[in-house]
Design a protein around this motif. Structure first.
Motif, PDB file in Angstrom:
ATOM      1  N   GLY A  20       0.812  -1.208   0.000  1.00  0.00           N
ATOM      2  CA  GLY A  20       0.000   0.000   0.000  1.00  0.00           C
ATOM      3  C   GLY A  20       0.844   1.255   0.000  1.00  0.00           C
ATOM      4  N   ILE A  21       2.012   1.159  -0.658  1.00  0.00           N
ATOM      5  CA  ILE A  21       2.989   2.253  -0.696  1.00  0.00           C
ATOM      6  C   ILE A  21       3.347   2.511  -2.152  1.00  0.00           C
ATOM      7  CG2 ILE A  21       5.367   2.893  -0.081  1.00  0.00           C
ATOM      8  CD1 ILE A  21       5.021   1.298   2.463  1.00  0.00           C
ATOM      9  N   SER A  22       3.740   3.711  -2.466  1.00  0.00           N
ATOM     10  CA  SER A  22       4.051   4.052  -3.849  1.00  0.00           C
ATOM     11  C   SER A  22       5.249   3.277  -4.373  1.00  0.00           C
ATOM     12  CB  SER A  22       4.329   5.555  -3.981  1.00  0.00           C
ATOM     13  OG  SER A  22       5.569   5.885  -3.387  1.00  0.00           O
ATOM     14  N   HIS A  23       5.262   3.083  -5.679  1.00  0.00           N
ATOM     15  CA  HIS A  23       6.369   2.411  -6.359  1.00  0.00           C
ATOM     16  C   HIS A  23       7.684   3.145  -6.084  1.00  0.00           C
ATOM     17  CE1 HIS A  23       9.089   1.723  -9.778  1.00  0.00           C
ATOM     18  NE2 HIS A  23       8.489   0.544  -9.931  1.00  0.00           N
ATOM     19  N   ALA A  24       7.634   4.488  -6.093  1.00  0.00           N
ATOM     20  CA  ALA A  24       8.843   5.283  -5.877  1.00  0.00           C
ATOM     21  C   ALA A  24       9.425   5.058  -4.483  1.00  0.00           C
ATOM     22  CB  ALA A  24       8.527   6.764  -6.081  1.00  0.00           C
ATOM     23  N   THR A  25       8.541   4.938  -3.480  1.00  0.00           N
ATOM     24  CA  THR A  25       9.020   4.705  -2.113  1.00  0.00           C
ATOM     25  C   THR A  25       9.686   3.352  -1.983  1.00  0.00           C
ATOM     26  OG1 THR A  25       7.280   6.103  -1.201  1.00  0.00           O
ATOM     27  CG2 THR A  25       8.335   4.570   0.316  1.00  0.00           C
ATOM     28  N   VAL A  26       9.081   2.323  -2.598  1.00  0.00           N
ATOM     29  CA  VAL A  26       9.693   0.986  -2.577  1.00  0.00           C
ATOM     30  C   VAL A  26      11.047   1.022  -3.264  1.00  0.00           C
ATOM     31  CG1 VAL A  26       9.472  -1.405  -3.357  1.00  0.00           C
ATOM     32  CG2 VAL A  26       7.468  -0.181  -2.494  1.00  0.00           C
ATOM     33  N   SER A  27      11.138   1.726  -4.377  1.00  0.00           N
ATOM     34  CA  SER A  27      12.400   1.833  -5.112  1.00  0.00           C
ATOM     35  C   SER A  27      13.466   2.508  -4.257  1.00  0.00           C
ATOM     36  CB  SER A  27      12.192   2.621  -6.406  1.00  0.00           C
ATOM     37  OG  SER A  27      13.412   2.758  -7.100  1.00  0.00           O
ATOM     38  N   ARG A  28      13.086   3.608  -3.572  1.00  0.00           N
ATOM     39  CA  ARG A  28      14.045   4.301  -2.705  1.00  0.00           C
ATOM     40  C   ARG A  28      14.525   3.393  -1.584  1.00  0.00           C
ATOM     41  NH1 ARG A  28      10.282   8.487  -2.865  1.00  0.00           N
ATOM     42  NH2 ARG A  28       9.772   8.201  -0.646  1.00  0.00           N
ATOM     43  N   TYR A  29      13.606   2.608  -1.013  1.00  0.00           N
ATOM     44  CA  TYR A  29      13.964   1.707   0.088  1.00  0.00           C
ATOM     45  C   TYR A  29      14.933   0.619  -0.384  1.00  0.00           C
ATOM     46  CZ  TYR A  29      13.528  -1.808   3.755  1.00  0.00           C
ATOM     47  OH  TYR A  29      13.804  -2.729   4.735  1.00  0.00           O
ATOM     48  N   LEU A  30      14.624   0.004  -1.517  1.00  0.00           N
ATOM     49  CA  LEU A  30      15.462  -1.093  -2.015  1.00  0.00           C
ATOM     50  C   LEU A  30      16.836  -0.608  -2.456  1.00  0.00           C
ATOM     51  CD1 LEU A  30      12.839  -3.143  -4.082  1.00  0.00           C
ATOM     52  CD2 LEU A  30      13.806  -3.721  -1.850  1.00  0.00           C
ATOM     53  N   ASN A  31      16.891   0.582  -3.039  1.00  0.00           N
ATOM     54  CA  ASN A  31      18.152   1.101  -3.559  1.00  0.00           C
ATOM     55  C   ASN A  31      18.898   1.977  -2.565  1.00  0.00           C
ATOM     56  OD1 ASN A  31      18.035  -0.052  -6.235  1.00  0.00           O
ATOM     57  ND2 ASN A  31      16.347   1.370  -6.647  1.00  0.00           N
ATOM     58  N   ARG A  32      18.262   2.226  -1.390  1.00  0.00           N
ATOM     59  CA  ARG A  32      18.889   3.022  -0.333  1.00  0.00           C
ATOM     60  C   ARG A  32      19.344   4.393  -0.850  1.00  0.00           C
ATOM     61  NH1 ARG A  32      17.026  -1.108   1.589  1.00  0.00           N
ATOM     62  NH2 ARG A  32      17.960  -2.368   3.250  1.00  0.00           N
ATOM     63  N   THR A  33      18.527   4.998  -1.721  1.00  0.00           N
ATOM     64  CA  THR A  33      18.913   6.280  -2.298  1.00  0.00           C
ATOM     65  C   THR A  33      18.468   7.466  -1.457  1.00  0.00           C
ATOM     66  OG1 THR A  33      16.917   6.236  -3.677  1.00  0.00           O
ATOM     67  CG2 THR A  33      18.965   5.397  -4.653  1.00  0.00           C
ATOM     68  N   SER A  34      17.494   7.274  -0.578  1.00  0.00           N
ATOM     69  CA  SER A  34      17.060   8.345   0.316  1.00  0.00           C
ATOM     70  C   SER A  34      16.301   7.732   1.492  1.00  0.00           C
ATOM     71  CB  SER A  34      16.182   9.359  -0.426  1.00  0.00           C
ATOM     72  OG  SER A  34      14.996   8.746  -0.899  1.00  0.00           O
ATOM     73  N   TYR A  35      15.942   8.570   2.458  1.00  0.00           N
ATOM     74  CA  TYR A  35      15.328   8.079   3.694  1.00  0.00           C
ATOM     75  C   TYR A  35      13.914   7.552   3.452  1.00  0.00           C
ATOM     76  CZ  TYR A  35      13.218   8.062   8.322  1.00  0.00           C
ATOM     77  OH  TYR A  35      12.562   7.697   9.460  1.00  0.00           O
ATOM     78  N   VAL A  36      13.635   6.407   4.085  1.00  0.00           N
ATOM     79  CA  VAL A  36      12.285   5.834   4.106  1.00  0.00           C
ATOM     80  C   VAL A  36      11.964   5.558   5.567  1.00  0.00           C
ATOM     81  CG1 VAL A  36      10.849   3.866   3.454  1.00  0.00           C
ATOM     82  CG2 VAL A  36      12.444   4.847   1.800  1.00  0.00           C
ATOM     83  N   SER A  37      10.797   5.929   6.027  1.00  0.00           N
ATOM     84  CA  SER A  37      10.439   5.767   7.442  1.00  0.00           C
ATOM     85  C   SER A  37      10.484   4.306   7.863  1.00  0.00           C
ATOM     86  CB  SER A  37       9.040   6.326   7.700  1.00  0.00           C
ATOM     87  OG  SER A  37       8.061   5.493   7.092  1.00  0.00           O
TER      88      SER A  37
END
Length: 352
Positions: A20-37
């Protein structure tokens, strides 16, 4: 889970839908490119399990500009690398630690100025994510690599002022301990076959010899070997016998140099250990091939290689280890070449 997903590989979109999270947020989390809560991170991890998502490492590497590769760079003649148990064990230890983290290790041997330039260009050009430097004495090459954006770690380095993270055996302490033990057997005229001047470890082992000899150090009984070879040990021992025919002890900076020294002593009619006691450093295969077997310092090169790889991975992960230094303990192995073990010596834990 939707049955249609079982027929194909799950994607980031599947993870995003399940979490239930945006594709962009999942991408940021997997690639560790920026902070994810933390809450989003937990939801993503649960979704990954739910849809059985397997990351496409190749795609992630392209996004993050990673190669998932590390260079193990050795400054040595190719034929010497494959017969030197210490160098090969370092490579084995490093490779095992890297493999556990899904990194591939590449062996690169520097055997000429041309190869040094070529390898430097490869490393600084992003061929690998990091580099392990071993037996380096090319100061220009080390400086160029240290000033690049590529994380590196080394054993003893020719450029201490660069503050490169390093892991090494206790060269000073090991040499000091075995020299002190040799003195405690009653030997009074002890010489040193020092390693080649251009190799950083030679200076460290000489410091250990100097510390153990103290005021009894005779600079005339220190001869520098031209290289790490049997022939160089032979030549150095001949020179020592010319300078001091009655010497009764020899501390060699490596087992190979010590083996050459034993051959020279035998050729001059000197008995080992009755006339001259000989000790080395490394506990390489040469230590048990000599006659008599060689007293030496055993270093754990497997652990050294492992730790170098672990520190490099920490740097690749973003940790700043500038100036970090780790010394791996070593042990004295007492054998027949030095005579009876000194009774007065209180052995350090692990000495044999």
């Amino acid at each position: 889970m939707n049955p249609s997903r079982r027929a194909r590989r799950a994607t980031i979109k599947d993870v995003a839908d399940a979490a239930g999270i945006s594709h962009a947020t999942v991408s940021r989390y997997l690639n560790r490119t920026s902070y994810v809560s933390k809450a989003s991170g937990r939801a993503i991890e649960e979704a990954i399990q739910q849809v059985n998502y397997v990351p496409n490492r190749t795609a992630r590497s392209l996004v993050r500009q990673e190669t998932r590769a590390v260079a193990f760079i050795v400054r040595e003649h190719p034929d010497m690398f494959f017969v030197d148990a210490n160098l090969s064990n370092m490579a084995i230890g490093a490779n095992a630690a890297l493999s556990e983290r899904d990194y591939q290790m590449f062996l690169l041997i520097v055997d000429s100025p041309r190869s040094a330039d070529r390898i430097t260009e490869l490393i600084t050009g992003g061929f690998v994510d990091g580099a392990i430097l071993v037996a380096m004495h090319d100061e220009d090459m080390v400086t160029d690599l240290a000033r690049s954006a590529t994380p590196i770690v080394t054993a003893s380095t020719p450029s201490p002022e660069l503050a490169i993270p390093r892991v090494d055996t206790d060269n000073v302490g090991g040499t000091q301990r075995i020299t002190r033990m040799l003195r405690e057997t009653g030997r009074t005229q002890i010489a040193e076959i020092r390693g080649p001047a251009h190799v950083p470890v030679s200076k460290l082992r000489h410091e250990g010899f100097r510390a153990a000899m103290g005021d009894e150090l005779d600079e005339n009984l220190v001869v520098e070997a031209a290289e790490w070879s049997l022939a160089a040990g032979l030549d150095a021992m001949r020179e020592l016998l010319r300078r001091a025919p009655q010497l009764d002890g020899v501390v060699a900076a490596s087992d190979l140099l010590a083996a050459g020294a034993i051959d020279a002593l035998r050729a001059h009619g000197r008995s080992v250990p009755d006339d001259v006691a000989v000790v080395g450093f490394d506990d390489s295969p040469w230590a048990v091939r000599t006659q008599p077997p060689l007293s030496t310092v055993r270093q754990d090169t497997l652990v050294t290689g492992t730790r170098m790889a672990e520190l490099l991975l920490q740097q690749i992960g973003g940790e700043d280890l500038t100036g970090y230094s780790e010394i791996i303990p070593n042990t004295v192995v007492w054998r027949e070449s030095a005579g009876s073990r000194p009774v007065q010596h209180g052995a350090t834990a692990g000495d044999e």
